[in-house]
Design a protein around this motif. Structure first.
Motif, short mmCIF file in Angstrom:
data_model
loop_
_atom_site.label_atom_id
_atom_site.label_comp_id
_atom_site.label_asym_id
_atom_site.label_seq_id
_atom_site.Cartn_x
_atom_site.Cartn_y
_atom_site.Cartn_z
N UNK A 1 -2.02 12.27 -8.99
CA UNK A 1 -0.90 11.43 -9.46
C UNK A 1 -0.41 10.33 -8.86
N UNK A 2 0.01 9.00 -9.18
CA UNK A 2 0.53 8.11 -8.35
C UNK A 2 1.74 8.56 -7.70
N UNK A 3 2.58 9.53 -7.99
CA UNK A 3 3.74 10.02 -7.21
C UNK A 3 3.11 10.68 -6.00
N UNK A 4 1.99 11.66 -6.22
CA UNK A 4 1.44 12.39 -5.27
C UNK A 4 0.85 11.29 -4.03
N UNK A 5 0.22 10.21 -4.61
CA UNK A 5 -0.34 9.51 -3.61
C UNK A 5 0.66 8.67 -2.63
N UNK A 6 1.68 8.45 -3.48
CA UNK A 6 2.83 7.54 -2.60
C UNK A 6 3.30 8.63 -1.63
N UNK A 7 3.60 9.78 -2.10
CA UNK A 7 4.14 10.93 -1.18
C UNK A 7 3.09 11.13 -0.01
N UNK A 8 1.94 11.13 -0.22
CA UNK A 8 1.06 11.51 0.77
C UNK A 8 0.90 10.38 1.84
N UNK A 9 0.90 9.05 1.28
CA UNK A 9 0.59 7.96 2.41
C UNK A 9 1.98 7.96 3.15
N UNK A 10 2.96 8.69 2.90
CA UNK A 10 4.37 8.74 3.51
C UNK A 10 4.05 9.53 4.79
N UNK A 11 2.98 10.40 4.70
CA UNK A 11 2.74 11.02 6.00
C UNK A 11 2.32 10.35 7.04
N UNK A 12 1.80 9.15 6.86
CA UNK A 12 1.40 8.23 7.94
C UNK A 12 2.34 7.14 8.42
N UNK A 13 2.80 7.38 9.77
CA UNK A 13 3.82 6.38 9.94
C UNK A 13 3.38 5.08 10.30
N UNK A 14 3.93 4.00 10.20
CA UNK A 14 3.67 2.61 10.29
C UNK A 14 3.14 2.23 11.89
N UNK A 15 3.73 2.78 12.60
CA UNK A 15 3.66 2.87 14.24
C UNK A 15 2.06 3.41 14.26
N UNK A 16 1.81 4.55 13.93
CA UNK A 16 0.59 5.28 14.04
C UNK A 16 -0.73 4.56 13.40
N UNK A 17 -0.05 4.08 12.18
CA UNK A 17 -1.14 3.29 11.32
C UNK A 17 -1.77 2.04 12.06
N UNK A 18 -0.86 1.43 12.59
CA UNK A 18 -1.15 0.07 13.40
C UNK A 18 -1.77 0.24 14.63
N UNK A 19 -1.42 1.35 15.42
CA UNK A 19 -1.87 1.53 16.45
C UNK A 19 -3.57 2.34 16.48
N UNK A 20 -3.57 3.00 15.44
CA UNK A 20 -5.13 3.36 15.00
C UNK A 20 -5.83 2.34 14.41
N UNK A 21 -5.45 1.44 13.87
CA UNK A 21 -6.07 0.27 13.37
C UNK A 21 -6.51 -0.69 14.53
N UNK A 22 -5.56 -0.97 15.43
CA UNK A 22 -5.94 -1.71 16.49
C UNK A 22 -6.81 -1.40 17.34
N UNK A 23 -6.88 0.28 17.87
CA UNK A 23 -7.95 0.79 18.75
C UNK A 23 -9.04 0.90 18.05
N UNK A 24 -9.20 1.24 16.68
CA UNK A 24 -10.48 1.19 15.91
C UNK A 24 -11.03 -0.18 15.98
N UNK A 25 -10.37 -1.37 15.68
CA UNK A 25 -11.02 -2.54 15.43
C UNK A 25 -11.44 -3.11 16.81
N UNK A 26 -10.65 -2.88 17.90
CA UNK A 26 -11.15 -3.20 19.32
C UNK A 26 -12.31 -2.55 19.75
N UNK A 27 -12.45 -1.32 19.49
CA UNK A 27 -13.56 -0.37 19.82
C UNK A 27 -14.82 -0.81 19.20
N UNK A 28 -14.57 -1.10 17.80
CA UNK A 28 -16.02 -1.60 16.89
C UNK A 28 -16.28 -2.96 17.49
N UNK A 29 -15.22 -3.81 17.68
CA UNK A 29 -15.68 -5.09 18.08
C UNK A 29 -16.57 -5.10 19.47
#
Length: 157
Positions: free
Chosen positions: A91-119
């Motif tokens: 359900x949409x409610x559970x998807x929104x709830x699940x995405x809250x498990x990922x903090x914004x700081x961790x999300x951006x940090x992980x994105x930057x690490x992944x992008x730089x590693x792949x680059x």
């Protein structure tokens, strides 16, 4: 010819309980397993109700676990996680709830690490091809296009 085991209702119930204890499952996976056991719809519904009542099956818990796992282990972005959860009929409610498990700081940090590693791993001398390969990789993983294009432009300069 190999004959398939015929399950009684109690045997199927115990087998599905073990299936759910081993790892978090969604309703769709359990339903699919019960169909494979050749259970009739009334029995499938009875077993699913039993699993929910005894907390073997919990859609919100599944969604949170799925989101954390795919983000931490496979480095998926929120769009890919959302798409996969929708595919599993969460359900949409559970998807929104699940995405809250990922903090914004961790999300951006992980994105930057992944992008730089792949680059750094892409062996391409043509800047445009390198940009395309990196952006395709990140978009496939489910990262937001705005984030991807900003990062690609930052890295290629």
């Amino acid at each position: 010819m190999i004959s398939q085991k015929i399950y009684t209702v109690d045997e199927a119930k115990r087998a599905i309980e073990r299936y759910c204890v081993y790892q978090e499952r969604c309703h769709k996976e359990v339903e699919k397993k019960l169909i494979a056991y050749k259970m009739i719809p009334e029995v499938r519904d009875h077993i699913i109700v039993h699993l929910i009542e005894h907390n073997f099956l919990n859609e919100e818990r599944f969604a949170k676990s799925f989101a954390r796992g795919k983000f931490n282990i496979k480095k998926w972005g929120k769009q890919r996680i959302t798409r996969e959860l929708k595919f599993r009929e969460i359900s949409a409610y559970n998807i929104i709830s699940a995405l809250k498990e990922i903090s914004d700081e961790d999300y951006l940090l992980s994105f930057n690490e992944l992008a730089e590693k792949k680059f750094n791993a892409i062996n391409e001398t043509n800047h445009y091809k390198k940009m395309k390969k990196l952006s395709d990789f990140l978009l496939y993983r489910g990262w937001e296009s705005q984030l991807v294009y900003e990062k690609v432009n930052e890295l290629v300069k």
